[in-house]
Design a protein around this motif. Structure first.
Motif, PDB file in Angstrom:
ATOM      1  N   THR A 229      49.426  19.366  49.074  1.00 31.20           N
ATOM      2  CA  THR A 229      49.859  20.705  48.677  1.00 31.20           C
ATOM      3  C   THR A 229      49.165  21.109  47.379  1.00 31.20           C
ATOM      4  O   THR A 229      49.229  20.374  46.389  1.00 31.20           O
ATOM      5  CB  THR A 229      51.380  20.727  48.461  1.00 31.20           C
ATOM      6  OG1 THR A 229      52.030  20.286  49.651  1.00 31.20           O
ATOM      7  CG2 THR A 229      51.846  22.142  48.145  1.00 31.20           C
ATOM      8  N   ARG A 231      48.218  23.161  43.822  1.00 27.99           N
ATOM      9  CA  ARG A 231      48.964  23.632  42.656  1.00 27.99           C
ATOM     10  C   ARG A 231      48.413  24.981  42.212  1.00 27.99           C
ATOM     11  O   ARG A 231      47.263  25.317  42.501  1.00 27.99           O
ATOM     12  CB  ARG A 231      48.828  22.642  41.496  1.00 27.99           C
ATOM     13  CG  ARG A 231      49.386  21.267  41.786  1.00 27.99           C
ATOM     14  CD  ARG A 231      49.108  20.326  40.626  1.00 27.99           C
ATOM     15  NE  ARG A 231      49.782  20.741  39.405  1.00 27.99           N
ATOM     16  CZ  ARG A 231      51.041  20.424  39.085  1.00 27.99           C
ATOM     17  NH1 ARG A 231      51.750  19.689  39.917  1.00 27.99           N
ATOM     18  NH2 ARG A 231      51.585  20.836  37.967  1.00 27.99           N
ATOM     19  N   VAL A 232      49.250  25.751  41.552  1.00 25.43           N
ATOM     20  CA  VAL A 232      48.773  26.983  40.916  1.00 25.43           C
ATOM     21  C   VAL A 232      48.781  26.780  39.414  1.00 25.43           C
ATOM     22  O   VAL A 232      49.629  26.065  38.861  1.00 25.43           O
ATOM     23  CB  VAL A 232      49.637  28.212  41.286  1.00 25.43           C
ATOM     24  CG1 VAL A 232      49.554  28.485  42.772  1.00 25.43           C
ATOM     25  CG2 VAL A 232      51.072  28.039  40.834  1.00 25.43           C
ATOM     26  N   ARG A 233      47.804  27.407  38.759  1.00 30.25           N
ATOM     27  CA  ARG A 233      47.733  27.385  37.301  1.00 30.25           C
ATOM     28  C   ARG A 233      47.646  28.819  36.794  1.00 30.25           C
ATOM     29  O   ARG A 233      46.804  29.588  37.248  1.00 30.25           O
ATOM     30  CB  ARG A 233      46.521  26.582  36.832  1.00 30.25           C
ATOM     31  CG  ARG A 233      46.663  25.085  37.063  1.00 30.25           C
ATOM     32  CD  ARG A 233      45.450  24.318  36.601  1.00 30.25           C
ATOM     33  NE  ARG A 233      45.593  22.895  36.845  1.00 30.25           N
ATOM     34  CZ  ARG A 233      44.610  22.011  36.726  1.00 30.25           C
ATOM     35  NH1 ARG A 233      43.395  22.418  36.361  1.00 30.25           N
ATOM     36  NH2 ARG A 233      44.815  20.745  36.968  1.00 30.25           N
ATOM     37  N   LEU A 246      57.886  30.779  38.024  1.00 31.64           N
ATOM     38  CA  LEU A 246      57.454  29.829  39.060  1.00 31.64           C
ATOM     39  C   LEU A 246      58.653  29.067  39.622  1.00 31.64           C
ATOM     40  O   LEU A 246      58.759  28.867  40.842  1.00 31.64           O
ATOM     41  CB  LEU A 246      56.430  28.854  38.475  1.00 31.64           C
ATOM     42  CG  LEU A 246      55.095  29.434  37.988  1.00 31.64           C
ATOM     43  CD1 LEU A 246      54.168  28.321  37.505  1.00 31.64           C
ATOM     44  CD2 LEU A 246      54.406  30.247  39.081  1.00 31.64           C
ATOM     45  N   LEU A 251      58.674  27.028  43.251  1.00 32.32           N
ATOM     46  CA  LEU A 251      57.629  26.044  43.018  1.00 32.32           C
ATOM     47  C   LEU A 251      58.240  24.797  42.369  1.00 32.32           C
ATOM     48  O   LEU A 251      59.217  24.897  41.615  1.00 32.32           O
ATOM     49  CB  LEU A 251      56.528  26.612  42.118  1.00 32.32           C
ATOM     50  CG  LEU A 251      55.426  27.426  42.836  1.00 32.32           C
ATOM     51  CD1 LEU A 251      55.962  28.750  43.339  1.00 32.32           C
ATOM     52  CD2 LEU A 251      54.239  27.647  41.899  1.00 32.32           C
ATOM     53  N   LEU A 265      52.513  24.583  44.748  1.00 29.64           N
ATOM     54  CA  LEU A 265      52.666  25.874  45.411  1.00 29.64           C
ATOM     55  C   LEU A 265      53.643  25.838  46.574  1.00 29.64           C
ATOM     56  O   LEU A 265      54.459  26.736  46.745  1.00 29.64           O
ATOM     57  CB  LEU A 265      51.285  26.357  45.893  1.00 29.64           C
ATOM     58  CG  LEU A 265      51.209  27.761  46.474  1.00 29.64           C
ATOM     59  CD1 LEU A 265      51.695  28.785  45.460  1.00 29.64           C
ATOM     60  CD2 LEU A 265      49.777  28.070  46.901  1.00 29.64           C
ATOM     61  N   PRO A 270      49.913  32.597  47.413  1.00 26.99           N
ATOM     62  CA  PRO A 270      49.518  32.775  46.006  1.00 26.99           C
ATOM     63  C   PRO A 270      49.691  34.206  45.510  1.00 26.99           C
ATOM     64  O   PRO A 270      50.075  34.428  44.353  1.00 26.99           O
ATOM     65  CB  PRO A 270      48.043  32.363  46.004  1.00 26.99           C
ATOM     66  CG  PRO A 270      47.891  31.465  47.182  1.00 26.99           C
ATOM     67  CD  PRO A 270      48.842  31.979  48.208  1.00 26.99           C
ATOM     68  N   VAL A 273      53.010  34.931  44.068  1.00 29.04           N
ATOM     69  CA  VAL A 273      53.214  34.384  42.728  1.00 29.04           C
ATOM     70  C   VAL A 273      52.692  35.369  41.690  1.00 29.04           C
ATOM     71  O   VAL A 273      53.368  35.673  40.698  1.00 29.04           O
ATOM     72  CB  VAL A 273      52.512  33.018  42.586  1.00 29.04           C
ATOM     73  CG1 VAL A 273      52.682  32.484  41.164  1.00 29.04           C
ATOM     74  CG2 VAL A 273      53.072  32.022  43.602  1.00 29.04           C
ATOM     75  N   VAL A 289      44.239  28.560  42.203  1.00 28.16           N
ATOM     76  CA  VAL A 289      44.866  27.607  43.128  1.00 28.16           C
ATOM     77  C   VAL A 289      43.971  26.371  43.155  1.00 28.16           C
ATOM     78  O   VAL A 289      42.781  26.463  43.464  1.00 28.16           O
ATOM     79  CB  VAL A 289      45.007  28.199  44.541  1.00 28.16           C
ATOM     80  CG1 VAL A 289      45.636  27.183  45.488  1.00 28.16           C
ATOM     81  CG2 VAL A 289      45.841  29.476  44.496  1.00 28.16           C
TER      82      VAL A 289
END
Length: 310
Positions: A229, A231-233, A246, A251, A265, A270, A273, A289
């Motif tokens: 899976t 991740r988002v930053r 988040l 999340l 995520l 995305p 978000v 992402v």
């Protein structure tokens, strides 16, 4: 011919009440470099010792190169080279004389080309210049190289290598990795037991991950990555507010640091978000992402850290 060089079904080893290996089902495709990965103490070496017949399993069974073990040991083991739990040689003999003794004990070895094979094996592991040096004067890295030379004295269909780069300097590590890749290109299947993520990433196409005696994952490295899976930053002047948004979106593993907030995520798109952050008034200076790296993948599988150096 079976598609697998190594297969096991329910392979288990108990020492008293302790379960060292718990119902492991290995499937190592022929012609691959298979990374057998796990933290130290996860059961890798015990599994390898069972595969080679050095210890008996408590339950389950396995096959090497299509031969059920131990019934087929006499037929299959001459086709298998191994390095397990560090090398052991006669300390007062030279490297080349140690290999000569090993080769002479192999009833299947071709005596006519013994010297040529031994010299070739020493050269391939970088010990040609130290061939006549006594083993007791070898460094740890040189001893490891000699053990690898012993494993490739004759052409092998299967190589089972337990931490083959142990004790080597960075240059030696790179040379051994190149040798393993070359052996695989020549047709050998390589089962490479390691705790170094860099080895897996650079030379392995398939992986099996051990944790507390269990095989917790087994697939191609590409499939393992695909299942992870992302991740988002978020880069923002208000990372703590971003982290709150988040979490509200669902999340997980949300963290903040500096001007960033990040989280796993999951099934959320995305763009949702970003929309939620903007709707909440959080200024978004950057958004990405990111697929998890190998360290994150394996820590997620085992809950333990791995050595990423080497």
């Amino acid at each position: 011919m079976t598609a697998f060089a190594v297969e096991s079904s329910g392979l288990t080893k108990r020492f008293g009440r302790q379960v060292a290996v718990d119902a492991v089902d290995l499937a190592v495709p022929r012609g691959t470099v298979y990374g057998f990965l796990g933290p130290n103490g996860s059961g890798k070496t015990t599994t390898i010792r069972m595969l080679l017949g050095l210890i008996r399993p408590t339950d389950g069974g396995h096959a090497l190169l299509g031969e059920r073990m131990p019934a087929g040991a006499a037929r299959v083991l001459p086709k298998v080279g191994a390095l397990v739990e560090g090398p052991g040689f006669h300390p007062y003999l030279s490297g080349i004389d140690n290999l000569r003794r090993l080769d002479a004990a192999d009833r299947t070895a071709d005596r006519k080309n013994a010297d040529a094979r031994i010299r070739s094996a020493l050269d391939r592991v970088g010990l040609g210049a130290a061939a006549r040096k006594r083993y007791r004067a070898y460094s740890l890295g040189m001893r490891q190289r000699l053990a690898l030379a012993a494993a490739i004295l004759a052409p092998r269909d299967l190589l089972i290598l337990d931490e083959p780069t142990n004790g080597l300097d960075p240059q030696g590590t790179r040379e051994v990795r190149a040798l393993i890749a070359a052996l695989a290109a020549e047709g050998s299947t390589v089962l490479l037991s390691t705790h170094l993520l860099s080895e897996v990433e650079q030379i392995c196409g398939h992986v099996g991950v051990m944790h507390q005696g269990k095989l917790v994952a087994q697939s191609t490295l590409a499939d393992l990555r695909a299942e992870a899976t992302p991740r988002v930053r978020v880069t923002t002047d208000r990372p703590h507010d971003a982290a709150r948004v988040l979490r509200e979106l669902g999340l997980t593993d949300v963290v903040t640091g500096g001007v960033e907030a990040a989280g796993v995520l999951g099934p959320i798109a995305p763009e949702k978000v970003v929309a939620a952050l903007v709707h909440d008034g959080v200024p978004v200076r950057g958004f990405g992402v990111v697929a998890p790296d190998l360290e994150e993948l394996f820590v997620g599988l085992t809950g333990e850290g791995f050595d990423v150096s080497g």
